[in-house]
Design an enzyme around this catalytic site. Structure first.
Site, PDB file in Angstrom:
ATOM      1  CB  SER A  73      -0.953   0.017   1.200  1.00 26.46           C
ATOM      2  OG  SER A  73      -2.004  -0.905   1.002  1.00 26.46           O
ATOM      3  CD  GLU A 173      -4.159  -2.332  -2.942  1.00 22.64           C
ATOM      4  OE1 GLU A 173      -4.190  -3.504  -2.508  1.00 22.64           O
ATOM      5  OE2 GLU A 173      -3.287  -1.512  -2.603  1.00 22.64           O
TER       6      GLU A 173
END
Length: 523
Positions: A73, A173
């Protein structure tokens, strides 16, 4: 000791700490700092990449500068830069509304936005999506923003155009999670620091959008035990974390934190710490990052007083949570470890006057929360010794587990010469632990324990403080002859010292008396 029980949160949070304002460098040069970190990081079963740069004068160093670290992330930071660049170019507006449908919100991924709007949201603004992406590290809003820009390749092009070469952004993601592309997005630590520098010095965004993103990175509640974990509570840190899961082989692909740290002198550090392919526990991986940041802070700002952090362990074999308060200073000259056990129903932060003082002296102090909600009350009458023995044995098992877990987190510390400190019931279980594991214990200090007999032998060394309002059970305190023969020290604190005063709520005079005796005993 408090007479009531405080509920225990099981989420690690950054706790207040006191930091001296007078700078005191622990090492002379940045080369010394790098060498010291390389030595300590070599003890961990992980590849750790570090890059640090003082933005005002350009002083920098890098560790493992050839490694490609999976960003996870952390790559949401360059994504946010790319989105805000489009805002600066007037191709997008922060108040532009995006129709987010239920189908855009993938299940099975970290997404506070989906949890809050399970059916989607008709009027989510770009500013709101950015907030979820950076502030709360939302994976679904991340992919919505990627799609808005045209995919990861557009973010990669933007980063490359800035001259950042050692960074790859190729999968969103969903692709990382569903297609196993954890390692496809990567960065060298120095490349991330270069990007942080360009961002903070306003070379890539307008002043307004720089301030907007900085606020999100400063306000994020994620990663409180990483870059911020051992810094003073007042330290300003704007950062972005990244975290992977752990595979069946016990390997964690990534635990990361990157950001801007503001020093007390007004200068700024760009820092990136990547922990890659680690076989250590999650708590240890976070500690590695905190340790690096503390060493860097200490070098540039001075950190002479201890920090306190919360770590929550779980003993899966007993299905038991073990909340800890860990006190430590940046100095590692003293390798000894203190395990502190409070009295019945006390919380693990009620003895900070002892913990902070010993941490200032270089000890690692681990204060254990032994009593948890749902535990049966301890016996108050009858054969107390026999009836409380199961509780003491539970404490013995907890201390064993904590010792085993922290050995990997702190490989430079000596867990074979423990100093045990316990108040009341915590003192009883500390003596039981010392009896069961004498090779692990060098000193035991009890604060008015009343039930478990002090062993009459020369090892470990024992100091026991006695209050005035309760007597110990027969046979608990050795005779004066045995005390002299075995070097056992019994300290009568006087008629004004009550059993419940031997913690933070006691008078300053009493606490100073206790600290003076402890210092004398541990010399």
């Amino acid at each position: 000791m408090k007479s009531f029980f405080l509920s225990i949160g099981l989420v690690s949070v950054l706790c207040n700490c006191t930091v001296a304002q007078t700078p005191k460098k622990e090492v002379a040069t940045v080369a010394d700092l790098k060498a010291k970190l390389e030595q300590s990081l070599s003890l961990y079963r992980a590849t750790v990449g570090v890059s640090v740069k003082v933005l005002e004068d350009g002083e920098t160093f890098t560790i493992n500068d050839t490694a490609h670290h999976p960003t996870l992330s952390v790559y949401k930071f360059p994504l946010a830069l790319a989105v805000l660049h489009q805002v600066d170019q007037r191709k997008l507006k922060l108040n532009k509304k995006i129709h987010v449908t239920k189908e855009m919100l993938h299940p099975g991924t970290w997404s506070p936005f989906r949890d809050e709007y399970p059916e989607g949201k008709n009027d989510a603004t770009i500013a709101e999506l950015l907030s979820y992406t950076i502030l709360r590290s939302d994976n679904n809003t991340t992919d919505i923003l990627f799609d808005l820009l045209g995919g990861p390749s557009e973010v990669q092009k933007y980063i490359s155009d800035l001259g950042i070469k050692d960074m790859a952004i190729v999968a969103n993601e969903y692709e990382m999670g569903e297609n196993g592309k954890l390692y496809d997005n990567w960065s060298k630590s120095a490349a991330m620091v270069d990007l942080l520098e360009q961002f903070y010095t306003k070379k890539v965004l307008s002043e307004e959008n720089t301030a907007f993103l900085l606020k999100l990175m400063t306000d994020t509640p994620t990663g409180m035990n990483r870059l911020k974990g051992l810094l003073p509570a007042s330290a300003m840190v704007a950062h972005k974390t990244g975290t992977s899961g752990t595979n069946e082989e016990g390997i964690t692909a990534a635990v990361n934190d990157v950001g801007i740290i503001t020093l007390p002198n007004g200068k700024h550090l760009a820092i990136a710490v990547f922990v890659t392919n680690s076989k250590e526990s999650f708590e240890t991986n976070e500690y590695i990052i905190a340790h690096v940041a503390a060493a860097v802070w200490n070098h540039y700002a001075g950190l002479s007083k201890p920090a306190m952090r919360t770590v929550d362990l779980n003993d899966n074999a007993r299905n038991r949570d073990i909340p800890l308060k860990i006190y430590e200073s940046a100095a590692l000259d003293n390798q000894k470890v203190v395990i502190l056990s409070g009295g019945y129903l006390s919380t693990n932060d009620e003895y900070s006057f002892i913990a902070n003082r010993l941490a200032e002296e270089g000890y690692l102090v681990v204060s254990i929360q032994h009593d948890l909600p749902g535990d049966a009350p301890i016996a108050q009458e009858g054969n107390i010794y026999d009836l409380r023995m199961p509780v003491w044995k539970r404490g013995d098992s907890t201390m064993q587990f904590v010792r085993d877990q922290l050995k990997s987190m702190y490989p430079n510390r000596n867990f074979n010469a423990l100093v045990l400190i316990g108040h009341s019931n915590g003192g009883d279980m500390s003596l039981l632990f010392a009896k069961n594991h004498p090779k692990w214990v060098s000193h035991v200090i009890t604060l008015d324990h009343r039930r478990f007999p002090i062993p009459t032998n020369t090892w470990p060394k024992v100091l026991s403080f006695r209050a005035s309002d309760f007597e110990a059970d027969p046979g608990v305190l050795p005779t004066s002859e045995a005390q002299e023969m075995y070097g056992i020290r019994i300290v009568d604190l006087g008629k004004n010292a009550k059993h419940g005063d031997l913690c933070d709520t006691g008078s300053n005079e009493l606490k100073q008396q206790i600290l003076k005796e402890i210092a004398r005993f541990l010399k």
